[in-house]
Design a protein around this motif. Structure first.
Motif, short mmCIF file in Angstrom:
data_model
loop_
_atom_site.label_atom_id
_atom_site.label_comp_id
_atom_site.label_asym_id
_atom_site.label_seq_id
_atom_site.Cartn_x
_atom_site.Cartn_y
_atom_site.Cartn_z
N ARG A 14 0.83 -1.20 0.00
CA ARG A 14 0.00 0.00 0.00
C ARG A 14 0.87 1.25 0.00
O ARG A 14 0.59 2.21 -0.74
CB ARG A 14 -0.93 0.00 1.23
CG ARG A 14 -1.85 1.22 1.30
CD ARG A 14 -2.72 1.17 2.54
NE ARG A 14 -1.91 1.20 3.75
CZ ARG A 14 -2.42 1.06 4.98
NH1 ARG A 14 -3.71 0.88 5.15
NH2 ARG A 14 -1.63 1.13 6.04
N GLU A 15 1.92 1.25 0.80
CA GLU A 15 2.80 2.42 0.86
C GLU A 15 3.49 2.66 -0.49
O GLU A 15 3.57 3.80 -0.96
CB GLU A 15 3.84 2.23 1.96
CG GLU A 15 4.75 3.45 2.14
CD GLU A 15 5.69 3.31 3.32
OE1 GLU A 15 6.53 4.23 3.51
OE2 GLU A 15 5.62 2.29 4.04
N ASN A 37 1.10 4.11 -3.00
CA ASN A 37 0.90 5.55 -2.78
C ASN A 37 2.07 6.37 -3.32
O ASN A 37 1.88 7.44 -3.91
CB ASN A 37 0.69 5.83 -1.29
CG ASN A 37 -0.70 5.47 -0.82
OD1 ASN A 37 -1.66 5.53 -1.57
ND2 ASN A 37 -0.82 5.07 0.44
N GLU A 67 1.88 9.19 -6.30
CA GLU A 67 2.42 10.55 -6.18
C GLU A 67 3.25 10.91 -7.40
O GLU A 67 3.13 12.01 -7.96
CB GLU A 67 3.27 10.68 -4.91
CG GLU A 67 2.46 10.74 -3.62
CD GLU A 67 3.33 11.07 -2.42
OE1 GLU A 67 4.52 11.44 -2.63
OE2 GLU A 67 2.85 10.95 -1.29
N LYS A 79 0.51 13.50 -1.15
CA LYS A 79 -0.69 13.06 -0.45
C LYS A 79 -1.58 14.24 -0.07
O LYS A 79 -2.79 14.22 -0.31
CB LYS A 79 -0.29 12.27 0.81
CG LYS A 79 -1.46 11.89 1.70
CD LYS A 79 -0.97 11.19 2.97
CE LYS A 79 -2.11 10.93 3.94
NZ LYS A 79 -1.61 10.27 5.18
#
Length: 228
Positions: free
Chosen positions: A156-157, A160, A164, A171
């Motif tokens: 998940r990180e 993200n 970006e 974020k």
């Protein structure tokens, strides 16, 4: 015969071995993701003919196995603490830090286990941290549970971070851009619990969120291992 068993051919005319091949492949993946890796591109990076690589590695799948094992050497610290929770915490954070250095690793986590020497060392150290606390089946389920948590959190990180870069929005910039629409939808009253989370919840950074979730999982595992 696996890639781990097969002998390497002579390194002529251009000096070549599996270590150099894998290092070149890791560098390509670090620069452009797994889609940037192929035997042809690795050969070009090494100024070698593509067919020469087949003497060392038969398929791209073997190359990926070797790449994963190479970076798994970065996960295991020189010495793990004696406390099982601290040991599993160190291994989880080590995996996260390694994935942040090599984002492509997130795409290969969670599948079939890696049988390279570094992968086996990480697996052995993980099981050893819990050795003697419960029967081996319980220990294996505990390891799977912790691994499932940090694998999902890492993926998940990384997703993200990729978002970006793809959008050019951080974020907080993305949240501001989405704010008017989200505010309008929450104002309908159809999502009361989500509204509470948005307006009253505490925003945590990725590292703090990872550490908190990991501690919760370790708390749950502790009840199965020690009954406390």
């Amino acid at each position: 015969m696996t890639v781990w068993d097969r002998q390497e051919p002579p390194s002529r005319p251009v000096p070549l071995d599996r270590e150099r091949i894998v290092a070149a492949a890791v560098a390509l993946a670090d620069e452009g993701g797994l889609e940037a890796v192929s035997l042809r591109k690795v050969a070009a990076r090494l100024n070698a003919g593509p067919m020469r690589l087949y003497g060392y590695i038969s398929t791209k799948e073997e190359l990926l196995d070797l790449m994963v094992d190479a970076v798994q050497a970065e996960i295991l610290p020189e010495e793990l603490p004696g406390d099982w929770r601290a040991a599993l915490r160190d291994l989880a954070h080590g995996t996260r830090q390694t994935a942040l250095r090599h984002e492509w690793l997130a795409d290969l986590l969670g599948g079939r286990p890696a049988f390279g020497p570094n992968g086996l060392a990480v697996a052995d150290a993980t099981l050893a941290a819990l050795d003697g606390l419960a029967d081996i089946d319980t220990v294996m389920r505990a390891v799977e549970t912790v691994s499932s948590y940090f694998t999902g959190a890492i993926r998940r990180e990384i997703a993200n971070l990729r978002a970006e870069r793809a959008t050019g929005l951080s974020k907080h910039e993305w949240q501001r851009a989405s704010g008017p629409y989200l505010t309008k939808m929450l104002a309908t009253g159809r999502y009361p619990t989500l509204t509470k989370a948005v307006y009253d919840g505490t925003d945590m950074d990725a590292e703090a969120s990872f550490a908190t979730g990991l501690d919760w999982v370790l708390d749950a595992v502790s009840t199965k291992l020690t009954g406390s």
